[in-house]
Motif scaffolding. Sequence first.
Motif, short mmCIF file in Angstrom:
data_model
loop_
_atom_site.label_atom_id
_atom_site.label_comp_id
_atom_site.label_asym_id
_atom_site.label_seq_id
_atom_site.Cartn_x
_atom_site.Cartn_y
_atom_site.Cartn_z
N LEU A 150 0.84 -1.19 0.00
CA LEU A 150 0.00 0.00 0.00
C LEU A 150 0.88 1.24 0.00
N GLU A 151 1.06 1.85 -1.17
CA GLU A 151 1.81 3.10 -1.26
C GLU A 151 0.86 4.30 -1.29
N SER A 152 -0.41 4.04 -1.36
CA SER A 152 -1.46 5.06 -1.27
C SER A 152 -2.71 4.36 -0.76
N GLY A 153 -3.79 5.13 -0.60
CA GLY A 153 -5.03 4.51 -0.17
C GLY A 153 -5.15 4.39 1.33
N ARG A 154 -6.15 3.60 1.76
CA ARG A 154 -6.49 3.55 3.18
C ARG A 154 -6.49 2.15 3.78
N TYR A 155 -6.86 1.14 3.00
CA TYR A 155 -7.01 -0.21 3.54
C TYR A 155 -6.20 -1.21 2.73
N GLY A 156 -5.52 -2.12 3.43
CA GLY A 156 -4.94 -3.26 2.76
C GLY A 156 -6.01 -4.28 2.43
N ILE A 157 -6.66 -4.80 3.48
CA ILE A 157 -7.78 -5.73 3.34
C ILE A 157 -8.93 -5.21 4.18
N ARG A 158 -10.11 -5.11 3.57
CA ARG A 158 -11.30 -4.59 4.26
C ARG A 158 -12.43 -5.59 4.10
N VAL A 159 -13.06 -6.00 5.21
CA VAL A 159 -14.24 -6.86 5.14
C VAL A 159 -15.37 -6.17 5.91
N LEU A 160 -16.57 -6.21 5.33
CA LEU A 160 -17.72 -5.50 5.89
C LEU A 160 -18.96 -6.38 5.76
N ASN A 161 -19.66 -6.57 6.88
CA ASN A 161 -20.90 -7.34 6.89
C ASN A 161 -20.70 -8.76 6.36
N THR A 162 -19.59 -9.36 6.74
CA THR A 162 -19.35 -10.76 6.37
C THR A 162 -19.62 -11.64 7.59
N HIS A 163 -19.67 -12.94 7.35
CA HIS A 163 -19.88 -13.91 8.42
C HIS A 163 -18.91 -15.08 8.21
N PHE A 164 -18.17 -15.42 9.27
CA PHE A 164 -17.23 -16.53 9.23
C PHE A 164 -16.11 -16.32 8.21
N ALA A 165 -15.81 -15.09 7.85
CA ALA A 165 -14.73 -14.84 6.90
C ALA A 165 -13.38 -15.23 7.52
N LYS A 166 -12.48 -15.66 6.66
CA LYS A 166 -11.14 -16.03 7.10
C LYS A 166 -10.12 -15.17 6.35
N VAL A 167 -9.37 -14.37 7.10
CA VAL A 167 -8.32 -13.53 6.54
C VAL A 167 -7.02 -14.05 7.13
N GLN A 168 -6.25 -14.75 6.32
CA GLN A 168 -5.11 -15.46 6.91
C GLN A 168 -3.95 -15.62 5.93
N PHE A 169 -2.75 -15.63 6.51
CA PHE A 169 -1.50 -15.86 5.77
C PHE A 169 -1.25 -14.79 4.70
#
Length: 262
Positions: A95-114
Amino acid sequence: MNVAFHDARFEGVGKGVWVKNAQGRQVDIDDNYLLVAGYGILLQNCTPLGQTGQVGDNTILLQGNDPEGFGIFATEAGPTTAERSWRIHHNSIQLESGRYGIRVLNTHFAKVQFNDLSITTPQGNYSGIRATASPNIFVNCNELHGDGIGTDQAPQASGIFIEDCLTSQINCNTVAATPIGIQFLVHCDQSRLRGYVFYTHMNGLLLGQHPANGDAWISDQPHHGNRWLGQSIAGVAARHLGSQTVVEGSTFCYDGAEDFAF
């Protein structure tokens, strides 16, 4: 129609991959190289079908002037189950600009890993990984490196930001050189913070939001191998901005025998 997008290379574009209204569809986006100005992958109003929606092994470089830009953003059309959820894994995001690397909204049981994230954005209010209103989320084994903690003693930028996510599991992440290491806000009851390594931050662990929003609950935390290995320069290693009553709802035990609330 299911969605499969593999082995593409985009350079110098505003937007990378956008999937919208894929409800009850299998979605697989992997092994892509995306050099973008606005965002890398947007999954909007989608409900995965089958095992999970897969977003993996992508390389995303964000270079542009969009202050709200992001690497990956996933939302859902409605409640899903543990067998039908997003899996965002093994992505490399710079991320050289912007605000979020990874963004999740209103999800269920999401897996953000590795995932591996590097942040050098000039924006003062970024999050490497941010989850909002996403119960039962797993944020596991991610590595995130910022470009320094700055001098603001009431910082807004965070490595990982968990907001209004009941029963979240935040395990074995490593975050270094961000103003805030990990931040919780609003109702994150029955969450577990385990095996987390804190390096140099202004605030390593923060419950609430600067300057004075102390509405944050994660429930009692027995010691689960969290380690502070760096320094909290001009700040504190762990801080709760709430009142004593609120703080008592998130007692944090360190090294098991003691019962410290911070």
